[in-house]
Motif scaffolding. Structure first.
Motif, PDB file in Angstrom:
ATOM      1  N   GLY A  73      57.250 -76.487 -16.125  1.00 57.70           N
ATOM      2  CA  GLY A  73      55.811 -76.607 -16.367  1.00 57.70           C
ATOM      3  C   GLY A  73      55.468 -76.674 -17.841  1.00 57.70           C
ATOM      4  N   LEU A  74      56.176 -75.883 -18.655  1.00 59.77           N
ATOM      5  CA  LEU A  74      55.948 -75.907 -20.097  1.00 59.77           C
ATOM      6  C   LEU A  74      56.282 -77.274 -20.677  1.00 59.77           C
ATOM      7  N   LYS A  75      57.364 -77.875 -20.171  1.00 57.77           N
ATOM      8  CA  LYS A  75      57.800 -79.183 -20.659  1.00 57.77           C
ATOM      9  C   LYS A  75      56.760 -80.246 -20.334  1.00 57.77           C
ATOM     10  N   ILE A  76      56.222 -80.210 -19.119  1.00 55.32           N
ATOM     11  CA  ILE A  76      55.197 -81.172 -18.709  1.00 55.32           C
ATOM     12  C   ILE A  76      53.961 -81.038 -19.586  1.00 55.32           C
ATOM     13  N   ARG A  77      53.640 -79.808 -19.967  1.00 55.47           N
ATOM     14  CA  ARG A  77      52.454 -79.561 -20.800  1.00 55.47           C
ATOM     15  C   ARG A  77      52.682 -79.918 -22.263  1.00 55.47           C
ATOM     16  N   GLY A  78      53.909 -80.260 -22.618  1.00 54.48           N
ATOM     17  CA  GLY A  78      54.188 -80.662 -23.992  1.00 54.48           C
ATOM     18  C   GLY A  78      54.379 -79.516 -24.956  1.00 54.48           C
ATOM     19  N   VAL A  79      54.729 -78.328 -24.441  1.00 53.59           N
ATOM     20  CA  VAL A  79      54.994 -77.191 -25.317  1.00 53.59           C
ATOM     21  C   VAL A  79      56.268 -77.490 -26.117  1.00 53.59           C
ATOM     22  N   PRO A  80      56.256 -77.282 -27.435  1.00 57.64           N
ATOM     23  CA  PRO A  80      57.433 -77.580 -28.264  1.00 57.64           C
ATOM     24  C   PRO A  80      58.696 -76.879 -27.754  1.00 57.64           C
ATOM     25  N   LYS A  81      59.829 -77.517 -27.967  1.00 57.05           N
ATOM     26  CA  LYS A  81      61.096 -77.033 -27.425  1.00 57.05           C
ATOM     27  C   LYS A  81      61.420 -75.612 -27.862  1.00 57.05           C
ATOM     28  N   GLY A  82      61.222 -75.293 -29.148  1.00 55.31           N
ATOM     29  CA  GLY A  82      61.529 -73.957 -29.642  1.00 55.31           C
ATOM     30  C   GLY A  82      60.687 -72.887 -28.966  1.00 55.31           C
ATOM     31  N   GLU A  83      59.404 -73.176 -28.803  1.00 51.82           N
ATOM     32  CA  GLU A  83      58.500 -72.229 -28.145  1.00 51.82           C
ATOM     33  C   GLU A  83      58.860 -72.081 -26.674  1.00 51.82           C
ATOM     34  N   ARG A  84      59.204 -73.217 -26.035  1.00 57.78           N
ATOM     35  CA  ARG A  84      59.633 -73.179 -24.636  1.00 57.78           C
ATOM     36  C   ARG A  84      60.841 -72.254 -24.487  1.00 57.78           C
ATOM     37  N   SER A  85      61.805 -72.434 -25.360  1.00 56.78           N
ATOM     38  CA  SER A  85      63.042 -71.667 -25.276  1.00 56.78           C
ATOM     39  C   SER A  85      62.779 -70.165 -25.403  1.00 56.78           C
ATOM     40  N   GLU A  86      61.929 -69.791 -26.342  1.00 58.60           N
ATOM     41  CA  GLU A  86      61.628 -68.372 -26.538  1.00 58.60           C
ATOM     42  C   GLU A  86      60.929 -67.774 -25.322  1.00 58.60           C
ATOM     43  N   LEU A  87      59.940 -68.494 -24.803  1.00 56.61           N
ATOM     44  CA  LEU A  87      59.204 -67.996 -23.643  1.00 56.61           C
ATOM     45  C   LEU A  87      60.096 -67.897 -22.413  1.00 56.61           C
ATOM     46  N   VAL A  88      60.860 -68.950 -22.131  1.00 52.90           N
ATOM     47  CA  VAL A  88      61.709 -68.960 -20.935  1.00 52.90           C
ATOM     48  C   VAL A  88      62.752 -67.853 -21.020  1.00 52.90           C
ATOM     49  N   ASN A  89      63.395 -67.720 -22.160  1.00 52.52           N
ATOM     50  CA  ASN A  89      64.425 -66.682 -22.299  1.00 52.52           C
ATOM     51  C   ASN A  89      63.825 -65.283 -22.193  1.00 52.52           C
ATOM     52  N   TYR A  90      62.610 -65.108 -22.722  1.00 52.08           N
ATOM     53  CA  TYR A  90      61.944 -63.810 -22.600  1.00 52.08           C
ATOM     54  C   TYR A  90      61.751 -63.447 -21.124  1.00 52.08           C
ATOM     55  N   TYR A  91      61.208 -64.397 -20.342  1.00 53.92           N
ATOM     56  CA  TYR A  91      60.941 -64.107 -18.934  1.00 53.92           C
ATOM     57  C   TYR A  91      62.231 -63.975 -18.126  1.00 53.92           C
ATOM     58  N   LEU A  92      63.241 -64.769 -18.432  1.00 47.75           N
ATOM     59  CA  LEU A  92      64.530 -64.636 -17.745  1.00 47.75           C
ATOM     60  C   LEU A  92      65.121 -63.247 -17.982  1.00 47.75           C
ATOM     61  N   ASN A  93      65.042 -62.785 -19.216  1.00 47.98           N
ATOM     62  CA  ASN A  93      65.506 -61.428 -19.523  1.00 47.98           C
ATOM     63  C   ASN A  93      64.662 -60.385 -18.800  1.00 47.98           C
ATOM     64  N   ARG A  94      63.370 -60.649 -18.723  1.00 47.20           N
ATOM     65  CA  ARG A  94      62.431 -59.688 -18.124  1.00 47.20           C
ATOM     66  C   ARG A  94      62.775 -59.383 -16.666  1.00 47.20           C
ATOM     67  N   VAL A  95      63.302 -60.372 -15.937  1.00 46.88           N
ATOM     68  CA  VAL A  95      63.607 -60.182 -14.513  1.00 46.88           C
ATOM     69  C   VAL A  95      65.111 -60.200 -14.230  1.00 46.88           C
ATOM     70  N   GLY A  96      65.922 -60.049 -15.289  1.00 50.43           N
ATOM     71  CA  GLY A  96      67.354 -59.930 -15.099  1.00 50.43           C
ATOM     72  C   GLY A  96      68.064 -61.196 -14.681  1.00 50.43           C
ATOM     73  N   LEU A  97      67.539 -62.356 -15.094  1.00 47.40           N
ATOM     74  CA  LEU A  97      68.154 -63.625 -14.701  1.00 47.40           C
ATOM     75  C   LEU A  97      68.765 -64.391 -15.865  1.00 47.40           C
ATOM     76  N   PHE A  98      68.768 -63.803 -17.047  1.00 48.93           N
ATOM     77  CA  PHE A  98      69.245 -64.561 -18.202  1.00 48.93           C
ATOM     78  C   PHE A  98      70.697 -65.020 -18.017  1.00 48.93           C
ATOM     79  N   LYS A  99      71.539 -64.171 -17.468  1.00 51.45           N
ATOM     80  CA  LYS A  99      72.945 -64.555 -17.300  1.00 51.45           C
ATOM     81  C   LYS A  99      73.138 -65.594 -16.187  1.00 51.45           C
ATOM     82  N   HIS A 100      72.078 -65.827 -15.415  1.00 50.84           N
ATOM     83  CA  HIS A 100      72.130 -66.845 -14.355  1.00 50.84           C
ATOM     84  C   HIS A 100      71.333 -68.096 -14.748  1.00 50.84           C
ATOM     85  N   ARG A 101      71.031 -68.236 -16.032  1.00 52.06           N
ATOM     86  CA  ARG A 101      70.146 -69.321 -16.468  1.00 52.06           C
ATOM     87  C   ARG A 101      70.749 -70.706 -16.223  1.00 52.06           C
ATOM     88  N   HIS A 102      72.073 -70.804 -16.183  1.00 53.49           N
ATOM     89  CA  HIS A 102      72.706 -72.107 -15.968  1.00 53.49           C
ATOM     90  C   HIS A 102      73.081 -72.338 -14.500  1.00 53.49           C
TER      91      HIS A 102
END
Length: 272
Positions: A113-142
Motif C-alpha cells: 500500500g505504501l508503494k502504491i501511494r508513492g511513499v519514498p523507498k527509505g521511508e517505506r523500509s523504516e515503517l515496514v521494518n518497524y511494524y514487522l518487528n512490532r509483531v515478531g515477523l521481521f525474521k520472516h520478512r522474506h
C-alpha cells in the motif's frame, strides 16, 4: 524512525465514525430482502467497538458499507465528517480469510500500500521494518504466505492495514479460523498495538467472550432486519489479559450479553 512513527501516531487522533439511518436491501430469488433497517450510531476517535450478533444479522454488511465496498439503500456513513461513497486509504480492512498476495513476500505484502501511494523507498523500509518487528515477523520478512502459519498471516494482514495509517481499522472476524491458544495470543497482541496507536477499531465477531475481552463498547445486533438492539459499555479495566475472563465482572457481562444474543438467535430460527 521515531519521527516517522510519530507522524503515524499523530494521524490517529482522527477516526470519528457516524452512521445515520443506514438501511440495506438485496434482491434474492426475485424478492427484496431487508438486511439492515435504520441503523444509527457514532464512534469516537480511538474507540474499540465490537459488532456482535447471530449469523445473518448484518454485521459484515455494516462493515462493508463503512469500507465503501457497496452503497446502502438509504442512509449515510461519514468518517471524519467526510461522506463515504467508495473505498479509501482512511479505512483499513482485515478480512476473515487470509488475504495476503501469494506471490509476494511478507515484507512486500506489508509494503504494498505504501508503494502504491508513492511513499519514498527509505521511508517505506523504516515503517515496514518497524511494524514487522512490532509483531515478531521481521525474521520472516522474506517468507511467502504459504510458508507462514495462520496466526503469522493474520499478523501480517493487520500491520499491512495499519502501516498506511488509516483513521479506522475494520476487522471482519479476523481470528475465527485460528485455534483457541493462537486466537487468545492474537487478541492480546491486537490490544497492545491498539493501545499504542489508538486507531478507531470496528471489530465484527459472533463470539461474546472475544467482544467483551476486546471492546470498549459492544453493539449487540438484532435480526430480521438487522439493527442495533443494545449498546453495552464494557467497563472492565485495561490492560486486559486472558485472566480477565475469570473476573466476576466479566462473567456477569457475559451472562447479560448471552441472554440478548439468545433472544435474537431464537427469533432468527423461528423465521426460517
Amino acid at each position: 524512525m521515531a519521527t516517522l512513527v510519530g507522524k503515524n501516531l499523530e494521524q490517529h487522533i482522527k477516526g470519528f465514525v457516524e452512521v445515520e439511518n443506514l438501511s440495506v436491501s438485496f434482491k434474492r430469488k426475485g424478492q427484496t430482502v431487508r438486511v439492515l433497517e435504520s441503523v444509527n450510531f457514532k464512534i469516537e476517535p480511538g474507540e474499540f467497538i465490537c459488532l456482535l450478533g447471530p449469523s445473518g444479522c448484518g454485521k459484515s454488511t455494516i462493515l462493508n458499507v463503512i469500507a465503501g465496498f457497496f452503497q446502502p439503500s438509504s442512509g449515510f456513513v461519514f468518517v471524519d465528517k467526510r461522506h463515504v461513497d467508495s473505498p479509501g486509504a482512511d479505512r483499513g480492512f482485515v478480512f476473515q480469510q487470509y488475504s495476503l498476495l501469494p506471490w509476494k513476500t511478507t515484507y512486500q505484502n506489508v509494503e504494498f500500500g505504501l508503494k502504491i501511494r508513492g511513499v519514498p523507498k527509505g521511508e517505506r523500509s523504516e515503517l515496514v521494518n518497524y511494524y514487522l518487528n512490532r509483531v515478531g515477523l521481521f525474521k520472516h520478512r522474506h517468507s511467502y504466505p504459504h510458508q507462514l502459519s495462520g496466526g503469522m498471516q493474520q499478523r501480517a494482514s493487520i500491520i499491512r492495514a495499519l502501516v498506511n495509517s488509516p483513521s479506522v481499522l475494520l476487522m471482519d472476524e479476523p481470528f475465527a479460523a485460528l485455534d483457541a491458544q493462537t486466537r487468545h495470543m492474537m487478541q492480546e497482541l491486537l490490544l497492545t498495538i491498539w493501545s499504542d496507536l489508538k486507531t478507531t477499531v470496528i471489530f465484527v465477531t459472533h463470539d461474546i467472550e472475544e467482544a467483551l475481552f476486546l471492546g470498549d463498547k459492544i453493539f449487540v445486533m438484532g435480526v430480521n432486519p438487522g439493527r442495533i438492539k443494545e449498546n453495552i459499555e464494557v467497563e472492565l479495566p485495561r490492560p486486559r489479559h486472558v485472566d480477565s475472563i475469570l473476573s466476576p465482572e466479566f462473567v456477569s457481562l457475559n451472562r447479560q450479553v448471552f441472554e440478548l444474543i439468545r433472544e435474537e438467535t431464537l427469533k432468527s430460527m423461528e423465521m426460517e
